[in-house]
Design an enzyme around this catalytic site. Structure first.
Site, PDB file in Angstrom:
ATOM      1  N   PRO A 182       0.803  -1.280   0.044  1.00  0.00           N
ATOM      2  CA  PRO A 182      -0.019   0.102  -0.064  1.00  0.00           C
ATOM      3  C   PRO A 182       0.947   1.267  -0.019  1.00  0.00           C
ATOM      4  O   PRO A 182       1.712   1.373   0.580  1.00  0.00           O
ATOM      5  CB  PRO A 182      -0.815  -0.083   1.287  1.00  0.00           C
ATOM      6  CG  PRO A 182      -0.564  -1.599   1.586  1.00  0.00           C
ATOM      7  CD  PRO A 182       0.651  -1.895   1.256  1.00  0.00           C
ATOM      8  N   MET A 183       0.546   2.077  -0.855  1.00  0.00           N
ATOM      9  CA  MET A 183       1.320   3.517  -0.879  1.00  0.00           C
ATOM     10  C   MET A 183       0.155   4.529  -1.131  1.00  0.00           C
ATOM     11  O   MET A 183      -0.551   4.626  -2.199  1.00  0.00           O
ATOM     12  CB  MET A 183       2.368   3.513  -1.967  1.00  0.00           C
ATOM     13  CG  MET A 183       3.594   2.567  -1.959  1.00  0.00           C
ATOM     14  SD  MET A 183       4.581   2.364  -3.200  1.00  0.00           S
ATOM     15  CE  MET A 183       3.773   1.468  -4.281  1.00  0.00           C
ATOM     16  N   ASP A 200      13.913  -3.094  -1.044  1.00  0.00           N
ATOM     17  CA  ASP A 200      14.881  -3.180  -2.200  1.00  0.00           C
ATOM     18  C   ASP A 200      14.645  -4.103  -3.055  1.00  0.00           C
ATOM     19  O   ASP A 200      15.293  -5.167  -3.391  1.00  0.00           O
ATOM     20  CB  ASP A 200      16.304  -3.479  -1.510  1.00  0.00           C
ATOM     21  CG  ASP A 200      16.601  -2.211  -0.832  1.00  0.00           C
ATOM     22  OD1 ASP A 200      16.108  -1.091  -0.782  1.00  0.00           O
ATOM     23  OD2 ASP A 200      17.829  -2.287   0.094  1.00  0.00           O
ATOM     24  N   ASN A 223      10.021  -7.199   2.684  1.00  0.00           N
ATOM     25  CA  ASN A 223       9.784  -5.929   1.960  1.00  0.00           C
ATOM     26  C   ASN A 223      11.315  -5.175   2.147  1.00  0.00           C
ATOM     27  O   ASN A 223      11.707  -4.900   3.230  1.00  0.00           O
ATOM     28  CB  ASN A 223       8.668  -5.182   2.538  1.00  0.00           C
ATOM     29  CG  ASN A 223       8.400  -3.739   2.188  1.00  0.00           C
ATOM     30  OD1 ASN A 223       8.190  -2.821   2.900  1.00  0.00           O
ATOM     31  ND2 ASN A 223       8.288  -3.797   0.839  1.00  0.00           N
ATOM     32  N   CYS A 259       4.672   3.649   9.126  1.00  0.00           N
ATOM     33  CA  CYS A 259       4.975   4.620   8.835  1.00  0.00           C
ATOM     34  C   CYS A 259       6.019   5.355   9.537  1.00  0.00           C
ATOM     35  O   CYS A 259       6.085   5.708  10.700  1.00  0.00           O
ATOM     36  CB  CYS A 259       3.596   5.586   8.931  1.00  0.00           C
ATOM     37  SG  CYS A 259       3.699   7.321   8.369  1.00  0.00           S
ATOM     38  N   ARG A 297       8.136   0.559  -3.656  1.00  0.00           N
ATOM     39  CA  ARG A 297       8.949   1.638  -4.488  1.00  0.00           C
ATOM     40  C   ARG A 297       9.284   0.966  -5.722  1.00  0.00           C
ATOM     41  O   ARG A 297       9.561   1.611  -6.722  1.00  0.00           O
ATOM     42  CB  ARG A 297       9.972   2.166  -3.796  1.00  0.00           C
ATOM     43  CG  ARG A 297       9.449   3.322  -2.674  1.00  0.00           C
ATOM     44  CD  ARG A 297      10.524   3.698  -1.928  1.00  0.00           C
ATOM     45  NE  ARG A 297      11.530   2.772  -1.283  1.00  0.00           N
ATOM     46  CZ  ARG A 297      12.904   2.958  -1.269  1.00  0.00           C
ATOM     47  NH1 ARG A 297      13.340   4.143  -1.757  1.00  0.00           N
ATOM     48  NH2 ARG A 297      13.747   1.981  -0.839  1.00  0.00           N
TER      49      ARG A 297
END
Length: 378
Positions: free
Chosen positions: A20-21, A212, A210, A107, A235
């Site tokens: 989620p972003m 890299d 999660n 976060c 990302r």
């Protein structure tokens, strides 16, 4: 390397999850990722604050709308108050708003951590337990998972305790970003922490890694090196929704099918992305404006030029976006410079926390409603 992941009753093959972003993983972007993957994998919504959901905030209610083709429907919740989290989860279960609930404790943004929320919250073990207990109880048959970081900083690591608490409270799966809050997105993700978490929690609870994962081979390597049960991609898919097609191909033993699109093919995806955003928002211009933040990610590594890249980033209509793209050398092959990190990479040396937050990890703690901000991170 065909592998599957069980999230409650949902079988995810290959074991790949879209992270989620906020402002990114809305319905249009999820649609693109699913199309490239052939519907394989798990695609989670933008982070939703529990208070806004319970209050039925208009924007929030739009964000939790899923396309009819999305199954299972996954919502990530961010909450700091056990009672409110419980209400939000029961609302989702009672009104059949989703099939899977993920909880965000990752976060690192200062305006969140200074209130005790986000990646600061797991330091207060009892508060974390209360939130997880309310969520799992309220969800009923819906699986509840969680995503977290290693901890606040290297001197205040929380992930092993948090993982054990989550397993004890009935959380279905645990995702770990191999960075601390102090790192934000800088440096290198610590995959060894993912391996330690896998060893620390019962085998019945899947552990997802999660951090890299920039290409499909990174996902395979993470699973091989850490023993984790699946990966969460954030990302690495910015400006690259076809990464999910690559992941499917590599996990299914078809590495030769990994995408290397030309700029022409990338341009077509860009226009489709902007069009989907306009349809979702009900306004073409708003869709193109919302798309602007994706331009640099899509064009990374290609010979575009700063002037044209700047003009693309202020396009106001689909026609203008298409015209500007058509003015480029669209026959450019996939460039080596398109690989590797994208998105935020800055780091911070100190995490801002409430006064006395670190004094006692087991002391009673409450977090104010102002810690619930629409901020991505994890």
């Amino acid at each position: 390397m065909a592998r599957q992941l069980s999230i409650g009753p949902h079988v995810v093959t290959p074991p790949v999850v879209l992270a989620p972003m906020a402002g990114i993983t809305n319905a249009p972007f999820r649609t693109l990722c699913r199309e490239f993957s052939g519907g394989k994998g798990l695609f989670v919504s933008e982070m939703i604050t529990t208070r806004a959901l319970v209050e039925r905030n208009e924007k929030t209610m739009q964000l939790i709308r899923f396309d009819a083709s999305e199954r299972p429907r996954s919502i990530q919740l961010y909450g700091v108050d056990p009672v409110t989290v419980g209400k939000a989860v029961r609302m989702i279960a009672d009104e059949d708003l989703a099939d899977h609930i993920d909880l965000n404790f990752g976060c690192p943004v200062p305006k969140v951590t200074r209130k005790g929320g986000g990646s600061a919250l797991p330091y207060k073990r009892n508060l974390l337990r209360e939130i997880l207990r309310e969520a799992v109880t309220g969800a009923g048959a819906l699986p509840v998972t969680m995503k977290m970081r290693k901890g606040i900083d290297d001197d205040h690591l929380t992930y092993l305790d948090a993982g054990r608490i989550a397993a004890e409270e009935g959380v279905t799966a645990i995702a770990l970003h191999g960075r601390t809050a102090a790192q934000h997105y800088s440096g290198t993700a610590d995959w060894s922490a993912i391996a330690r978490l896998r060893d620390a929690v019962p085998e019945r609870v899947p552990v997802l890694g999660n951090g890299d994962i920039w290409c499909a081979e990174d996902a395979v390597r993470m699973m091989r090196d850490t023993g984790c049960d699946g990966v969460v991609v954030g990302r690495g898919c910015l400006g690259r929704p076809w990464l999910f097609g690559d992941l499917v191909a590599v996990f299914e033993g078809r590495a030769e099918e990994v995408a290397r699109p030309t700029l022409r093919e990338v341009a077509d995806v860009m226009v489709r992305h902007a069009r989907l955003l306009g349809e979702w928002l009900g306004d073409e211009a708003r869709g193109v404006i919302d798309f602007r933040k994706h331009v640099a990610w899509y064009t990374k590594g290609f010979s575009v030029g700063s002037r044209l890249r700047g003009r693309l980033a202020v396009a106001a209509s689909l026609a203008e976006l298409r015209e500007l793209l058509d003015g480029l050398d669209l026959d450019q092959p996939w460039p080596a410079g398109a690989e590797g990190p994208r998105g935020r990479t800055h780091g911070r040396n100190r995490v801002v926390l409430p006064d006395g937050w670190l004094a006692d990890p087991y002391a009673p703690a409450t977090v104010g409603a102002d810690a619930e901000l629409d901020t991505s991170g994890g």
